[in-house]
Write an enzyme that holds these catalytic residues in place. Structure first.
Site, mmCIF file in Angstrom:
data_model
loop_
_atom_site.group_PDB
_atom_site.id
_atom_site.type_symbol
_atom_site.label_atom_id
_atom_site.label_comp_id
_atom_site.label_asym_id
_atom_site.label_seq_id
_atom_site.Cartn_x
_atom_site.Cartn_y
_atom_site.Cartn_z
ATOM 1 N N GLU A 172 0.323 -1.224 5.695
ATOM 2 C CA GLU A 172 1.385 -0.680 6.543
ATOM 3 C C GLU A 172 1.172 0.799 6.812
ATOM 4 O O GLU A 172 1.459 1.286 7.922
ATOM 5 C CB GLU A 172 2.744 -0.898 5.865
ATOM 6 C CG GLU A 172 3.956 -0.562 6.747
ATOM 7 C CD GLU A 172 4.394 0.892 6.659
ATOM 8 O OE1 GLU A 172 5.231 1.311 7.479
ATOM 9 O OE2 GLU A 172 3.890 1.630 5.766
ATOM 10 N N ASP A 220 0.822 -1.213 0.000
ATOM 11 C CA ASP A 220 0.000 0.000 0.000
ATOM 12 C C ASP A 220 0.853 1.260 0.000
ATOM 13 O O ASP A 220 2.038 1.248 0.361
ATOM 14 C CB ASP A 220 -0.973 -0.001 1.180
ATOM 15 C CG ASP A 220 -0.279 0.062 2.530
ATOM 16 O OD1 ASP A 220 0.789 -0.590 2.670
ATOM 17 O OD2 ASP A 220 -0.786 0.737 3.446
#
Length: 522
Positions: free
Chosen positions: A209, A144
């Site tokens: 994350e 991400d």
């Protein structure tokens, strides 16, 4: 006793005191000078006899270069954005899953590799080793990215992966799709060359994350715990190779993060009776809270330089500075207070000196002619390795010093344990060797991450967690991280692939060699 005799005795006493002080200063200077000339904490294992391995080499040809760059650009174009704790681009995450399977067919089809999806979008790979008695390690990265908008001033659209003057622009180029793609591309090449590891290893790719990894990394950890897995070390993103960023340092430096600062979010609030602005009290809720915030900004947390890994950072780099900085950094036992006062002058280096305090939200007021009953402020603290959440909370309360201000801990965690960096620290030494083999002019030093990564969730699986990516940062590049015009050079991306290609093979040694100093006693 005569007056002249008394004066003589005083003179002799002062002479002894001054002579003692001069001798002490001379002795300290001599010790410091010897240490300055002799200190080289980097020698260690570089001169030792490493276990011989038949490592495969990687020479990337024109066709491979075109293919790997095309794959990397396609990865950047998929907007795997984490918007908030409750919102992610799940469509893009599904697309990224399909893309990985297409880009790395050998990884997904090899009998040596076991792959599984975790929490729908994260990936866990297990690459089986031929010698199961060797403790496995783990490489981490995340899929991400943070949001980005072209209107913020990007030179190229943030999800275009446009190449300009040898640089690929786009969100994720340095955080952290360069690691995702670099690791998998290296494994793809190794498998195509018939490589089979002696030491098994895991690859973990989290999907959230940027919003704390509560579903991705934490579920990967849960699975590994259920299977009784213990890891030799974990390597995640974090620090990089800095070139021209550290003032006074001669040449580039690769900093390997041994720990991460802790974090806390603290809420300050003031509640009073509401009223009309035509009849204001002496202090409003906003005024009381503003005073409290001003106290926090005027009274920073205590200096703690040298009580965490940051001291080792400067000692490792000392020999790459010119005098007088070399003299100071080689003798932190003497000059640590002086250096900490220098470092605290700039926000970037101040983060290494202490727990930092940043007021990030201030909310109050409902109408222009109404005195608000409630005023709130949120303070974000990045906690130094030598402190804890509770210590910081107590200092905040003492500094505010006003019973009308309510101080609450919203969320937080203590600084991460400090991983080993000595000659017996397998992970640190393997990363260091891999860096120096690929980049001989680089100085390697331990460091500390002032931000947080997915690796913090893995503390129950290993005592050794390292945060490093072989991305090169030059002046102006740190601001691109989560900022505009994030980019990586095509050359550096190719170097990252070679780095992981070599790192995986270097981890196949059974144990580290004896340090050179213990083999060749002088």
């Amino acid at each position: 006793m005569t007056e002249s005799g008394s004066k003589l005795r005083i003179f002799k006493f002062l002479k002894i005191i001054i002579s003692s002080l001069l001798i002490t200063v001379l002795l300290l200077f001599t010790i410091a000078a010897i240490r300055t000339l002799s200190l080289d904490v980097n020698a260690g294992l570089q001169l030792a006899h490493w276990e011989k391995t038949n490592n495969k080499s990687l020479v990337i040809d024109h066709h491979q270069r075109e293919e790997l760059l095309a794959n990397f650009k396609e990865a950047i174009r998929i907007p795997t954005v984490s918007f908030s704790n409750t919102e992610s681009n799940t469509t893009a995450l599904h697309e990224f899953d399909r893309f990985l399977r297409k880009a790395f067919p050998t990884v997904f089809s090899s009998s040596l590799v076991h792959h599984e999806l975790v929490a729908n979008y994260s990936h866990l790979f297990w690459v089986k080793g031929s010698q199961p008695e060797l403790v496995p390690y783990m490489l981490l990265a995340h899929i991400d990215v943070v949001p980005a908008s072209e209107s913020d001033g990007w030179e190229a659209p943030p999800f275009s992966a446009k190449e300009i003057d040898g640089f690929i622009y786009g969100r994720g180029t340095i955080d952290d799709k360069n690691s995702v793609m670099g690791i998998l591309q290296a494994l793809e090449y190794l498998l195509l060359k018939g490589y089979a590891p002696r030491r098994g290893f895991y690859i973990g790719l989290g999907h959230d994350e940027e919003i704390s990894g509560l579903n991705g990394a934490m579920n990967i950890v849960r699975i590994l715990k259920q299977r009784g897995v213990q890891l030799l070390f974990v390597m995640d993103e974090g620090l990089t190779i800095s070139d021209g960023i550290i003032p006074g340092l001669e040449g580039p430096a690769a900093l390997i993060g041994l720990s991460e600062k802790g974090q806390a979010v603290i809420k300050l609030s003031v509640s009073v009776a509401p009223g009309h602005s035509s009849m204001p009290p002496r202090e409003t809720s906003i005024g009381i809270l503003a005073t409290a915030v001003k106290r926090l900004e005027d009274n920073p947390m205590p200096r703690l330089f040298g009580y965490g890994p940051e001291g080792d950072t400067f000692e490792h780099l000392a020999h790459k500075f010119s005098l007088p900085l070399k003299f100071i950094m080689s003798n932190l036992w003497l000059f640590s207070p002086l250096l900490s006062r220098i470092l605290e002058r700039k926000p970037v280096s101040n983060a290494f000196v202490r727990t930092t305090t940043a007021v990030t939200f201030f909310n109050a007021g409902v109408k222009i002619n109404v005195i608000p009953s409630l005023a709130e402020a949120y303070v974000n603290l990045r906690i130094h390795s030598a402190q804890s959440v509770q210590e910081v909370l107590d200092i905040i309360k003492d500094t505010v010093g006003d019973q009308r201000v309510k101080v609450e801990l919203v969320d937080g965690f203590d600084p991460l344990p400090i991983s080993g960096a000595d000659d017996k620290a397998f992970g640190f030494q393997i990363i260091k060797k891999t860096v120096l083999d690929l980049f001989p002019t680089v100085t390697v030093a331990p460091g500390i991450c002032i931000g947080n990564t997915d690796s913090r969730h893995f503390v129950d699986l290993t005592k050794n967690i390292y945060r490093f990516s072989p991305a090169w940062f030059k002046p102006g590049d740190p601001e691109r991280f989560h900022g505009i015009n994030e980019r990586i050079s095509t050359k550096n991306y190719e170097e990252m692939i070679v780095f992981y290609f070599n790192l995986i093979q270097n981890c196949d040694i059974r144990k580290l060699p004896e340090p050179h100093s213990s083999v060749h006693e002088l």
